[in-house]
Design an enzyme around this catalytic site. Sequence first.
Site, short mmCIF file in Angstrom:
data_model
loop_
_atom_site.label_atom_id
_atom_site.label_comp_id
_atom_site.label_asym_id
_atom_site.label_seq_id
_atom_site.Cartn_x
_atom_site.Cartn_y
_atom_site.Cartn_z
N ASN A 93 -5.46 -9.48 -7.84
CA ASN A 93 -5.62 -10.12 -6.54
C ASN A 93 -6.97 -10.79 -6.43
O ASN A 93 -7.17 -11.67 -5.61
CB ASN A 93 -5.45 -9.11 -5.39
N CYS B 25 -8.22 -7.56 1.13
CA CYS B 25 -7.27 -6.55 1.59
C CYS B 25 -7.98 -5.24 1.91
O CYS B 25 -7.39 -4.34 2.46
CB CYS B 25 -6.22 -6.29 0.54
N GLN C 139 0.90 -9.41 -5.98
CA GLN C 139 0.50 -10.83 -5.97
C GLN C 139 1.41 -11.68 -6.86
O GLN C 139 1.13 -12.86 -7.09
CB GLN C 139 -0.95 -10.96 -6.47
N THR D 115 0.85 -1.19 0.00
CA THR D 115 0.00 0.00 0.00
C THR D 115 0.88 1.24 0.00
O THR D 115 0.65 2.19 -0.77
CB THR D 115 -0.92 0.01 1.25
N1 PLP Z 1 -1.84 -4.56 -4.26
C1 PLP Z 1 -2.39 -5.77 -4.41
C2 PLP Z 1 -2.56 -6.33 -5.79
C3 PLP Z 1 -2.79 -6.52 -3.30
O1 PLP Z 1 -3.32 -7.71 -3.46
C4 PLP Z 1 -2.63 -5.93 -2.02
C5 PLP Z 1 -3.11 -6.64 -0.82
O2 PLP Z 1 -3.64 -7.67 -0.88
C6 PLP Z 1 -2.04 -4.67 -1.91
C7 PLP Z 1 -1.66 -4.01 -3.05
C8 PLP Z 1 -1.83 -4.00 -0.59
O3 PLP Z 1 -0.96 -4.76 0.20
P1 PLP Z 1 -0.77 -4.41 1.77
O4 PLP Z 1 -2.16 -4.44 2.35
O5 PLP Z 1 0.07 -5.54 2.26
O6 PLP Z 1 -0.12 -3.11 1.86
#
Ligand code: PLP
Length: 402
Positions: free
Chosen positions: A165, A350, A204, A93
């Site tokens: 995702n 997420c 992912q 993120t």
């Molecule tokens: N981008 C993608 C494609 C994701 O699947 C996720 C979380 O599942 C994120 C970004 C964000 O990851 P995080 O919540 O670990 O920061």
Amino acid sequence: MHTSVGSWPKSTNQFIIGSMSVPSGYFDYAAATPLDTDVINAMTPFLEGCFFNPSAIYESARKSKSVLEDSRKTVAEVIGVKPVDIIFTAGATEANNLAIRGVMSQFPSGNIVISAIEHESISAPAEKYQVKTADVDDKGLVDIESLIGKIDEETVLISIILASNEVGTVQPIAKIAKELEIIRKQRKEVGNPTPLYFHTDGAQASNYLDIHAHRLGVDMLTLNGGKMYGPKQSGILYVKSGLQLEPILYGGGQERGLRSGSENLAQIVGFSVALQKAQALRSIEVDRLQILQHLFFDQLISRIPGAKINGHRKHRLPNNLHITLEGQDNERIIMMLDEMGFSASTGSACSASSDVPSHVLKAMNLSDQQISGSLRFTMGRQTSQQDVERLVASIAETLAQN
Ligand code: PLP
């Protein structure tokens, strides 16, 4: 000296991934992966005795700094770039926000083009600027013509997810990169100095795809430790040399001034070992999971003829099983499966839970009723053939009870 990945059993059809055992009904690896044993072992010294701040100047701190730089080298080697181009972040993120806000805040009249199926950590910051959205087809594949058609002379950034995702569809990133190169050349010819940067969110991707930045043809790449048997809140943004970003955090100036804050060495070491191991296991895991994926789809269709498989059949993450059971209530099925010992998801786990229908499935033209009957199962290193067979049988049982 680079961090070592240790060893893992080759003969079984599951991999040792951590000291904790993973429940056999766990089908939510896209939401979270357990910590790999080698990752835990590599992190432990930095959670115990080696607590020193890598920015200090005495010897133990200098040693910490050299471990930090070794980890950076390891990561850089895996994705085929220079160590100086790796920025360690607290997860995907943050890396996605840094990519988008770091570019867009410098171009007040510029715009960004994203796809209709981005993770919220891309779409939410993008919406703070002038944003255009490229369509996807009913398999979740980005329509390159629609994407190119959205680019105008003020477009400074394109961000397209590497692998979805939700439905697992893998995007033709290298192909898009070639199209963008043509546009850059045209801009040069007409004297338009506006840069056109290309970012991909590979959160992912690390377990299953080629994440070599030059082969992908991207200027920025996000990776996520928490999805590849590494620690949560660990990640990187690769930023090609010469690309200037505006930081989103200001402070002590760590990570070339792009990510101020004392470095979290345990997370960084864990990330680098997890990435190395994920890529070392990639081809074995892709082959193994593709067999299980086909088994799941074949058995599902033969037991539940009305079931629909979502996402692309070929350009797809091998661990993703996304289906629609039309007329069913996905939350009810998930609760029933939960009672039978299975963990699954209605889509992106997420984002904080909300009743808003998935923007990804909407963009793929699924009706609200189809979306309400859609479920995501994602496999990982501990998933076996028996687990998949039990899952199909249990889905059929839930439908028989409804
Ligand atoms: N981008 C993608 C494609 C994701 O699947 C996720 C979380 O599942 C994120 C970004 C964000 O990851 P995080 O919540 O670990 O920061």
